[in-house]
Design an enzyme around this catalytic site. Structure first.
Site, mmCIF file in Angstrom:
data_model
loop_
_atom_site.group_PDB
_atom_site.id
_atom_site.type_symbol
_atom_site.label_atom_id
_atom_site.label_comp_id
_atom_site.label_asym_id
_atom_site.label_seq_id
_atom_site.Cartn_x
_atom_site.Cartn_y
_atom_site.Cartn_z
ATOM 1 N N ASP A 1 0.881 -1.171 0.000
ATOM 2 C CA ASP A 1 0.000 0.000 0.000
ATOM 3 C C ASP A 1 0.918 1.220 0.000
ATOM 4 O OD1 ASP A 1 -2.368 1.582 0.225
ATOM 5 O OD2 ASP A 1 -1.977 1.790 2.369
ATOM 6 N N GLU B 1 -1.477 -1.543 -4.971
ATOM 7 C CA GLU B 1 -2.699 -0.799 -5.240
ATOM 8 C C GLU B 1 -2.429 0.238 -6.325
ATOM 9 O OE1 GLU B 1 -5.246 2.260 -2.590
ATOM 10 O OE2 GLU B 1 -5.041 0.241 -1.753
ATOM 11 N N ASP C 1 -2.679 1.070 7.040
ATOM 12 C CA ASP C 1 -1.772 0.868 5.905
ATOM 13 C C ASP C 1 -1.353 -0.594 5.784
ATOM 14 O OD1 ASP C 1 -1.396 3.725 5.000
ATOM 15 O OD2 ASP C 1 -0.801 3.894 7.093
#
Length: 189
Positions: free
Chosen positions: A8, A68, A140
């Site tokens: 992330d 992502e 996160d």
């Protein structure tokens, strides 16, 4: 068994999560954490993301990575900076020889929560449940674990479809997995 690194990306905090994908699609927690990027000049911050992710890769030896995709933010400058953090993370994985899969935030939430517009708290709760964690990881780290879990589920589905195609049973394989094709997209029932 295959280890997958989920990432992330962020310029302040970059989450990482590692899961193992076992037979029959079972996903097992290995590790997770957050890389805290110190303030400073952009090149030094990107170097921190790159080098610390390389350390994570060297320690846990994942076979692949998932990250992502950047969504377009209201502020174009923020989107650009996030894209650069993402680029540093992708380079860390790619230079270690890992294949890198990319997923939108909506795809990740759909895979883990079952709802593409889930909140971060819902993602955290489902990651805890999916991986049987004793506590709740940071947002996160949970997002990174969700990204890794999304890749694991995607790999399992592809293997199932390939096996089903070999036996000409794709529709029934999809139905057993709780999925179907609607308007050309694979959706879970």
């Amino acid at each position: 068994m295959e280890r997958i690194l989920g990432i992330d990306p962020g310029l302040r905090l970059t989450g990482f999560g590692i899961v193992e994908r076992h037979a029959a699609g079972r996903i097992v927690y290995v590790a997770s954490g957050v890389i805290r990027v110190p303030d400073g000049e952009l090149p030094a911050r990107l170097a921190t993301i790159f080098s610390q992710l390389r350390e994570v890769i060297a320690e846990y030896r994942p076979a692949s990575a998932a990250i992502e995709r950047v969504f377009v933010n209201v502020n174009p400058q923020t989107t650009l900076l996030l894209g650069q953090a993402r680029g540093a993370a992708i380079c860390a994985a790619a230079t270690a020889g890992l294949a890198v899969a990319e997923f939108t935030p909506m795809q990740i939430k759909q895979a883990v929560v079952g709802y593409g517009r889930a909140t971060k708290q819902q993602v955290q709760a489902m990651v805890v449940q999916l991986l049987g964690l004793p506590g709740t990881p940071s947002k996160d780290a949970a997002d990174a674990l969700a990204c890794a879990a999304c890749q694991a589920q995607s790999m399992t589905l592809v293997e199932t479809l390939v096996a089903g195609a070999a036996s000409h049973a794709v529709p029934s394989v999809l139905a057993r997995r709780g999925a179907r094709v609607r308007r050309g997209r694979l959706v879970h029932s």
